[in-house]
Design a protein around this motif. Structure first.
Motif, short mmCIF file in Angstrom:
data_model
loop_
_atom_site.label_atom_id
_atom_site.label_comp_id
_atom_site.label_asym_id
_atom_site.label_seq_id
_atom_site.Cartn_x
_atom_site.Cartn_y
_atom_site.Cartn_z
N LYS A 116 0.83 -1.21 0.00
CA LYS A 116 0.00 0.00 0.00
C LYS A 116 0.87 1.26 0.00
CE LYS A 116 -3.92 2.10 2.34
NZ LYS A 116 -4.89 2.01 3.42
N VAL A 117 1.96 1.22 0.76
CA VAL A 117 2.89 2.36 0.76
C VAL A 117 3.45 2.57 -0.64
CG1 VAL A 117 5.15 3.14 1.61
CG2 VAL A 117 3.48 2.18 3.21
N LEU A 118 3.85 1.49 -1.29
CA LEU A 118 4.39 1.60 -2.65
C LEU A 118 3.34 2.12 -3.63
CD1 LEU A 118 6.39 -1.74 -2.86
CD2 LEU A 118 7.32 0.57 -2.59
N MET A 119 2.11 1.64 -3.48
CA MET A 119 1.03 2.05 -4.38
C MET A 119 0.68 3.54 -4.20
SD MET A 119 -1.39 -1.34 -4.20
CE MET A 119 -2.84 -0.38 -4.42
N SER A 120 0.99 4.09 -3.04
CA SER A 120 0.67 5.49 -2.78
C SER A 120 1.67 6.45 -3.43
CB SER A 120 0.61 5.76 -1.28
OG SER A 120 1.91 5.70 -0.71
N LEU A 121 2.80 5.94 -3.90
CA LEU A 121 3.78 6.80 -4.56
C LEU A 121 3.20 7.27 -5.90
CD1 LEU A 121 7.02 4.70 -3.95
CD2 LEU A 121 6.26 6.74 -2.71
N PRO A 122 3.39 8.54 -6.24
CA PRO A 122 2.83 9.07 -7.49
C PRO A 122 3.18 8.23 -8.72
CG PRO A 122 3.72 10.85 -6.18
CD PRO A 122 4.11 9.56 -5.48
#
Length: 184
Positions: free
Chosen positions: A12-18
């Motif tokens: 989820k943290v990775l997916m939140s990156l632009p």
């Protein structure tokens, strides 16, 4: 907390990156599939795959490439393994596209959101299987730490080092903060 819960949190943290909020291969927003792309030639044996986030439509083309090129997972539906999550942390759409698209003459060659399956398939095969837009010099720069290296580790200049357990960590296709060697 279960390992799957921890893995999903990291994803989820990775997916939140632009860079990861748009499919790696088309302009579709909020991709929910992952493609673990096998390391290109020039990486030492045991290098991690490079993870990319892709939409449902493009994930089908990635799956058809075969597991010798790409291994596809659902971010939400599949069970994840530590090595797979590390591969995603190792990649990201910006890194994948920097390696596999630097010779793409125009972004207009990428499939559009409502492109048909044949158009997506052709582009994805050209990109990952035929490597038409790939530049080995970009990969070399990642391997040597010239690109994607914001770590302050003292061993940055080395091509590999060992962790506290004695495992060899190759930098090829890796961010030094997450460098691990895949089990043999």
């Amino acid at each position: 907390m279960s390992s799957q819960t921890a893995y999903r949190k990291r994803l989820k943290v990775l997916m939140s990156l632009p860079e990861n909020q748009v499919c790696s291969d088309c302009p579709e927003r909020q991709p929910r599939w992952a493609s673990l792309i096998k390391p290109p030639p020039g990486c030492p044996p045991g290098s991690l795959s490079i993870g990319a986030f892709c939409c449902l439509e493009c994930s089908g083309s990635h799956r058809r490439l075969g597991v010798h090129i790409s291994f596809v997972r659902s971010i939400t539906l599949d069970q994840w393994k530590e090595l797979e999550v590390r591969s995603m942390e190792n990649g990201g759409n910006a890194k994948v596209n920097a390696i596999f698209e630097p010779k793409l003459s125009s972004q207009s060659l990428k499939p559009q959101t409502h492109a048909n399956g044949a158009t997506r398939e052709r582009f994805i095969r050209d990109k990952y299987e035929r490597r038409k837009y790939y530049d080995s010099e970009i990969l070399r720069q990642y391997n040597t730490g010239e690109l994607g290296n914001d770590s302050d580790e003292s061993s940055e200049e080395e091509s590999s080092d060992s962790d506290s357990d004695g495992n060899t960590n190759h930098k090829c296709c890796l961010d030094p903060r997450t460098a691990v060697r895949a089990p043999s």
